[in-house]
Design an enzyme around this catalytic site. Structure first.
Site, PDB file in Angstrom:
ATOM      1  N   GLU A  33      49.185 -35.192  11.888  1.00 24.88           N
ATOM      2  CA  GLU A  33      49.518 -33.842  12.358  1.00 24.88           C
ATOM      3  C   GLU A  33      50.775 -33.384  11.626  1.00 24.88           C
ATOM      4  OE1 GLU A  33      48.316 -31.243  14.491  1.00 24.88           O
ATOM      5  OE2 GLU A  33      50.083 -30.369  13.512  1.00 24.88           O
ATOM      6  N   THR A  41      47.301 -25.656  18.050  1.00 27.40           N
ATOM      7  CA  THR A  41      47.536 -24.254  18.389  1.00 27.40           C
ATOM      8  C   THR A  41      47.524 -24.093  19.902  1.00 27.40           C
ATOM      9  OG1 THR A  41      46.364 -23.607  16.386  1.00 27.40           O
ATOM     10  CG2 THR A  41      46.602 -21.922  18.090  1.00 27.40           C
ATOM     11  N   GLY A 115      47.973 -33.743   5.976  1.00 24.86           N
ATOM     12  CA  GLY A 115      46.891 -34.590   5.487  1.00 24.86           C
ATOM     13  C   GLY A 115      46.106 -33.899   4.385  1.00 24.86           C
ATOM     14  N   ALA A 180      41.357  -5.277  19.948  1.00 27.81           N
ATOM     15  CA  ALA A 180      41.133  -5.410  21.401  1.00 27.81           C
ATOM     16  C   ALA A 180      40.276  -6.622  21.711  1.00 27.81           C
ATOM     17  CB  ALA A 180      40.496  -4.140  21.957  1.00 27.81           C
ATOM     18  N   ILE A 183      42.851 -12.268  22.466  1.00 32.12           N
ATOM     19  CA  ILE A 183      44.282 -12.544  22.281  1.00 32.12           C
ATOM     20  C   ILE A 183      45.100 -11.255  22.404  1.00 32.12           C
ATOM     21  CG2 ILE A 183      45.992 -13.321  20.574  1.00 32.12           C
ATOM     22  CD1 ILE A 183      43.910 -15.419  19.669  1.00 32.12           C
ATOM     23  N   VAL A 236      42.896   0.560  11.575  1.00 31.59           N
ATOM     24  CA  VAL A 236      44.281   0.421  11.114  1.00 31.59           C
ATOM     25  C   VAL A 236      44.261   0.096   9.623  1.00 31.59           C
ATOM     26  CG1 VAL A 236      46.403  -0.921  11.349  1.00 31.59           C
ATOM     27  CG2 VAL A 236      45.067  -0.321  13.393  1.00 31.59           C
ATOM     28  N   GLY A 266      41.662 -11.400  14.843  1.00 33.61           N
ATOM     29  CA  GLY A 266      40.819 -12.578  14.642  1.00 33.61           C
ATOM     30  C   GLY A 266      41.584 -13.707  13.982  1.00 33.61           C
ATOM     31  N   HIS A 440      32.647 -20.680  53.165  1.00 29.61           N
ATOM     32  CA  HIS A 440      33.084 -19.359  53.587  1.00 29.61           C
ATOM     33  C   HIS A 440      34.490 -19.449  54.167  1.00 29.61           C
ATOM     34  CE1 HIS A 440      32.984 -15.309  55.186  1.00 29.61           C
ATOM     35  NE2 HIS A 440      33.444 -15.789  56.338  1.00 29.61           N
TER      36      HIS A 440
HETATM   37  P1  FAD Z   1      44.074 -26.307  16.516  1.00 30.99           P
HETATM   38  O1  FAD Z   1      44.427 -26.300  17.940  1.00 30.99           O
HETATM   39  O2  FAD Z   1      44.438 -25.124  15.691  1.00 30.99           O
HETATM   40  O3  FAD Z   1      44.780 -27.610  15.913  1.00 30.99           O
HETATM   41  C1  FAD Z   1      44.754 -27.908  14.563  1.00 30.99           C
HETATM   42  C2  FAD Z   1      45.969 -28.733  14.248  1.00 30.99           C
HETATM   43  O4  FAD Z   1      45.848 -29.210  12.924  1.00 30.99           O
HETATM   44  C3  FAD Z   1      47.276 -27.953  14.283  1.00 30.99           C
HETATM   45  O5  FAD Z   1      48.192 -28.616  15.114  1.00 30.99           O
HETATM   46  C4  FAD Z   1      47.760 -27.940  12.837  1.00 30.99           C
HETATM   47  O6  FAD Z   1      49.175 -28.038  12.728  1.00 30.99           O
HETATM   48  C5  FAD Z   1      47.099 -29.180  12.292  1.00 30.99           C
HETATM   49  N1  FAD Z   1      46.848 -29.156  10.862  1.00 30.99           N
HETATM   50  C6  FAD Z   1      46.261 -28.171  10.130  1.00 30.99           C
HETATM   51  N2  FAD Z   1      46.142 -28.553   8.840  1.00 30.99           N
HETATM   52  C7  FAD Z   1      46.663 -29.812   8.770  1.00 30.99           C
HETATM   53  C8  FAD Z   1      46.819 -30.752   7.719  1.00 30.99           C
HETATM   54  N3  FAD Z   1      46.377 -30.507   6.474  1.00 30.99           N
HETATM   55  N4  FAD Z   1      47.419 -31.925   7.988  1.00 30.99           N
HETATM   56  C9  FAD Z   1      47.857 -32.207   9.262  1.00 30.99           C
HETATM   57  N5  FAD Z   1      47.737 -31.366  10.277  1.00 30.99           N
HETATM   58  C10 FAD Z   1      47.128 -30.193  10.035  1.00 30.99           C
HETATM   59  N6  FAD Z   1      41.221 -21.115  23.610  1.00 30.99           N
HETATM   60  C11 FAD Z   1      40.770 -21.342  24.856  1.00 30.99           C
HETATM   61  O7  FAD Z   1      39.772 -22.034  25.023  1.00 30.99           O
HETATM   62  N7  FAD Z   1      41.397 -20.804  25.947  1.00 30.99           N
HETATM   63  C12 FAD Z   1      42.495 -20.019  25.820  1.00 30.99           C
HETATM   64  O8  FAD Z   1      43.044 -19.553  26.814  1.00 30.99           O
HETATM   65  C13 FAD Z   1      42.999 -19.761  24.528  1.00 30.99           C
HETATM   66  N8  FAD Z   1      44.087 -18.998  24.351  1.00 30.99           N
HETATM   67  C14 FAD Z   1      44.581 -18.796  23.103  1.00 30.99           C
HETATM   68  C15 FAD Z   1      45.712 -18.010  22.957  1.00 30.99           C
HETATM   69  C16 FAD Z   1      46.248 -17.795  21.713  1.00 30.99           C
HETATM   70  C17 FAD Z   1      47.471 -16.951  21.561  1.00 30.99           C
HETATM   71  C18 FAD Z   1      45.640 -18.409  20.565  1.00 30.99           C
HETATM   72  C19 FAD Z   1      46.215 -18.206  19.204  1.00 30.99           C
HETATM   73  C20 FAD Z   1      44.509 -19.179  20.703  1.00 30.99           C
HETATM   74  C21 FAD Z   1      43.956 -19.380  21.975  1.00 30.99           C
HETATM   75  N9  FAD Z   1      42.817 -20.151  22.167  1.00 30.99           N
HETATM   76  C22 FAD Z   1      42.321 -20.348  23.422  1.00 30.99           C
HETATM   77  C23 FAD Z   1      42.101 -20.773  21.034  1.00 30.99           C
HETATM   78  C24 FAD Z   1      42.459 -22.259  20.919  1.00 30.99           C
HETATM   79  O9  FAD Z   1      43.836 -22.393  20.753  1.00 30.99           O
HETATM   80  C25 FAD Z   1      41.719 -22.867  19.746  1.00 30.99           C
HETATM   81  O10 FAD Z   1      40.338 -22.614  19.843  1.00 30.99           O
HETATM   82  C26 FAD Z   1      41.936 -24.372  19.706  1.00 30.99           C
HETATM   83  O11 FAD Z   1      43.303 -24.673  19.608  1.00 30.99           O
HETATM   84  C27 FAD Z   1      41.170 -24.984  18.537  1.00 30.99           C
HETATM   85  O12 FAD Z   1      41.404 -26.350  18.511  1.00 30.99           O
HETATM   86  P2  FAD Z   1      41.355 -27.165  17.150  1.00 30.99           P
HETATM   87  O13 FAD Z   1      41.650 -28.577  17.518  1.00 30.99           O
HETATM   88  O14 FAD Z   1      40.126 -26.866  16.415  1.00 30.99           O
HETATM   89  O15 FAD Z   1      42.537 -26.581  16.247  1.00 30.99           O
HETATM   90  P1  AMP Z   2      38.881 -11.201  18.064  1.00 35.16           P
HETATM   91  O1  AMP Z   2      38.150 -11.566  16.806  1.00 35.16           O
HETATM   92  O2  AMP Z   2      38.104 -11.418  19.325  1.00 35.16           O
HETATM   93  O3  AMP Z   2      40.262 -11.788  18.111  1.00 35.16           O
HETATM   94  O4  AMP Z   2      39.090  -9.631  18.030  1.00 35.16           O
HETATM   95  C1  AMP Z   2      39.713  -8.964  16.959  1.00 35.16           C
HETATM   96  C2  AMP Z   2      39.474  -7.470  17.127  1.00 35.16           C
HETATM   97  O5  AMP Z   2      40.178  -6.754  16.103  1.00 35.16           O
HETATM   98  C3  AMP Z   2      38.004  -7.069  17.000  1.00 35.16           C
HETATM   99  O6  AMP Z   2      37.651  -6.326  18.132  1.00 35.16           O
HETATM  100  C4  AMP Z   2      37.966  -6.228  15.726  1.00 35.16           C
HETATM  101  O7  AMP Z   2      37.008  -5.175  15.797  1.00 35.16           O
HETATM  102  C5  AMP Z   2      39.378  -5.661  15.665  1.00 35.16           C
HETATM  103  N1  AMP Z   2      39.776  -5.198  14.314  1.00 35.16           N
HETATM  104  C6  AMP Z   2      39.516  -5.813  13.139  1.00 35.16           C
HETATM  105  N2  AMP Z   2      40.030  -5.084  12.086  1.00 35.16           N
HETATM  106  C7  AMP Z   2      40.624  -3.982  12.634  1.00 35.16           C
HETATM  107  C8  AMP Z   2      41.327  -2.831  12.093  1.00 35.16           C
HETATM  108  N3  AMP Z   2      41.525  -2.672  10.779  1.00 35.16           N
HETATM  109  N4  AMP Z   2      41.810  -1.890  12.958  1.00 35.16           N
HETATM  110  C9  AMP Z   2      41.624  -2.030  14.286  1.00 35.16           C
HETATM  111  N5  AMP Z   2      40.966  -3.073  14.845  1.00 35.16           N
HETATM  112  C10 AMP Z   2      40.472  -4.046  14.049  1.00 35.16           C
END
Ligand code: FAD
Ligand code: AMP
Length: 461
Positions: A33, A41, A115, A180, A183, A236, A266, A440
């Site tokens: 990591e 994340t 990695g 919208a 996140i 945008v 996204g 209930h």
């Molecule tokens: P990640 O959690 O992104 O972990 C990948 C890890 O790999 C990271 O720690 C990174 O540092 C590490 N890494 C990357 N490249 C390398 C490398 N080359 N060498 C070593 N380490 C590396 N999902 C939900 O289900 N519920 C939620 O409420 C939710 N809320 C979210 C809110 C926000 C603001 C965001 C941004 C995301 C949210 N998500 C939520 C999405 C969720 O965080 C991700 O789907 C999830 O973390 C994915 O898990 P993962 O293990 O695939 O990757």
């Molecule tokens: P999500 O992929 O669920 O995180 O949602 C991202 C949102 O951003 C989607 O609803 C997209 O339609 C929107 N989006 C992508 N590009 C633009 C843009 N240029 N202006 C406004 N909204 C956008």
């Protein structure tokens, strides 16, 4: 050169869960990591800190505006933003340290650094203590990052991504959210509750793309009432810092002035610069690693990929399911994830939760269905707790009655959806749910009533 049975790159919910499951199955496991804390994340800058702020901001809003409705009078309610942020950071640290503890318990070797796959079976750890390690199998679980948008100049302060919006040092006067999606809405709600004017700009003519339209439309109405301003059909084209504030440009519209911008359009997979190009590991047009869904193996034998860096919903629990299945497959066991039973939750207030097919998906694929709706206004518990907004919607096959989709908007929808996920996982019919006793008074009774509604026989409406 250290040798392991399995090396996992990335310690997010995909990677750390795969590592733990593989260790349980007797493998000698390492996890690389690059961040100092484990948890990815999700734990560091995603699910957990966002939910900590959603809870805190909701409590502030309740104390400020709604406790009096319950006969509770409080004095002067004040926001202590540094304390709110400190609590969030404490929650995160507790959980990330917890993963480190789980690694120790399961005897997983942790490498801190970046990695990079050098060859099948060989990974270099780059960083302060570089080392090359060998492993019979490699799992890529490198996750994702916020997608950029052409013309939007992210400066990490005034114009930022979710990471910055989880730590604004003060409440913005006017926050513009671009996108919208889940996140954008969750973090937009946090700052709106804390006092910011929040404008959400969305390219499409609806919010929450991909979610059931009826439920998303209701969500938009409720969030609008809470003060969020939605401007739909807005593309945008740029955003930049201008003087002490920012300016956001949209196609064919006058520019919008604000003091902070959250870019939430996204996420993209972290699949560059980890050795995939050299090895020719196949990826799709958007950079997601393509895998065999029955094994999570990539185009190169012995190299697997899971979580946000492969196609599918970008959700922590989806990554976890894949982590378990992939580790079990590597250990010679059955490897399967049921993608029809992966719930999605939006932690706004009220929460929005869904599993299975949306009504639009059923219509588009010509599947005959019956629909049961039940509003929380007719649920006793919802009335008692003062949370009557929203509804439950069940979609069942018109001939077999099998539950195909469940969509809920309402208080605690994220917890309520678990019953629907289990129903879909076990192939239940709406009649099965209707005949299941629900305590209930609970909000879950609305699910039972929605199941009755599929057959046109609700009791309490
Ligand atoms: P990640 O959690 O992104 O972990 C990948 C890890 O790999 C990271 O720690 C990174 O540092 C590490 N890494 C990357 N490249 C390398 C490398 N080359 N060498 C070593 N380490 C590396 N999902 C939900 O289900 N519920 C939620 O409420 C939710 N809320 C979210 C809110 C926000 C603001 C965001 C941004 C995301 C949210 N998500 C939520 C999405 C969720 O965080 C991700 O789907 C999830 O973390 C994915 O898990 P993962 O293990 O695939 O990757
Ligand atoms: P999500 O992929 O669920 O995180 O949602 C991202 C949102 O951003 C989607 O609803 C997209 O339609 C929107 N989006 C992508 N590009 C633009 C843009 N240029 N202006 C406004 N909204 C956008």
């Amino acid at each position: 050169m250290p040798e392991h049975d399995l090396v996992v790159i990335g310690a997010g919910p995909g990677g750390y869960v795969a590592a733990i499951r593989a260790a349980q199955l007797g493998m000698n496991v390492a996890c690389i990591e690059e961040a100092n804390a484990l948890g990815g994340t999700c734990l560091r800058i995603g699910c957990i800190p966002s939910k900590a702020l959603l809870e805190a901001s909701e409590l502030y809003k309740m104390a400020q505006h709604h406790l009096s409705e319950y006969g509770v009078t409080v004095g002067d309610v004040k926001l202590d933003l540094p304390a709110m942020m400190k609590r969030k950071d404490t929650v995160v640290t507790g959980l990330t340290n917890g993963i480190a503890g789980l690694f120790r318990k399961n005897k997983i070797t942790r490498y801190t650094g970046r990695g990079r796959i050098v060859a099948p079976g060989k990974v270099a750890v780059e960083g302060a203590q570089p080392v090359e390690i060998t492993a019979k199998k490699i799992i890529i679980a490198t996750g994702s990052r916020s997608a950029p948008l052409k013309g939007v100049e992210v400066d990490g302060t005034m114009i930022g991504t979710s990471t910055e919006a989880l730590s604004f040092p003060e409440v913005p006067k006017h926050l513009v959210v671009i996108g919208a999606g889940v996140i954008g809405l969750e973090l937009g709600c946090v700052w709106a509750r804390l006092g910011a004017k929040v404008t959400v700009l969305e390219y499409l003519d609806r919010i929450l793309p991909g979610m059931d339209t009826e439920i998303a439309t209701e969500a938009q109405k409720i969030l609008q009432k809470q003060g969020l301003e939605f401007r739909l059909g807005m593309r945008v084209t740029g955003a930049r810092v201008k003087g002490a504030g920012c300016v956001v440009e949209c196609d064919g519209q006058p520019p919008i002035e604000c003091d902070r911008v959250l870019l939430a359009v996204g996420r993209l997979p972290n699949t560059d610069d980890i050795g995939l190009e050299k090895l020719n590991v196949a990826r799709n047009q958007r950079g997601f690693i393509t895998i065999d869904p029955h094994s999570f193996e990539t185009s190169i034998p012995g190299i697997y990929a899971i979580g946000d860096c492969i196609p599918g919903p970008m959700l922590a629990h989806k990554a976890e399911e894949e982590g378990v299945a992939c580790a079990e497959g590597i250990a010679g066991k059955y490897c399967h994830v049921n993608y029809d039973a992966i719930p999605g939750v939006v932690y706004t207030d009220p929460e929005i939760a869904s599993v299975g097919k949306t009504e639009e998906q059923l219509k588009d694929s010509g599947i005959p269905y019956r629909k049961g709706l039940f509003p929380f206004i007719a649920n006793g518990r919802a009335k008692a707790i003062g949370r009557t907004e929203g509804r439950v919607k069940i979609l069942a096959h018109a001939e077999t009655d099998r539950v195909l989709g469940v969509h809920i908007i309402g208080a605690h929808a994220g917890d309520l959806i678990a019953e629907a996920v289990a129903a879909i996982e076990f192939g239940a019919s709406s009649e099965d749910i209707a005949r299941t006793s629900h305590a209930h008074p609970t909000l879950a009774e609305a699910i039972k009533e929605a199941a009755y509604a599929v057959d046109g026989r609700t009791i309490h409406m």
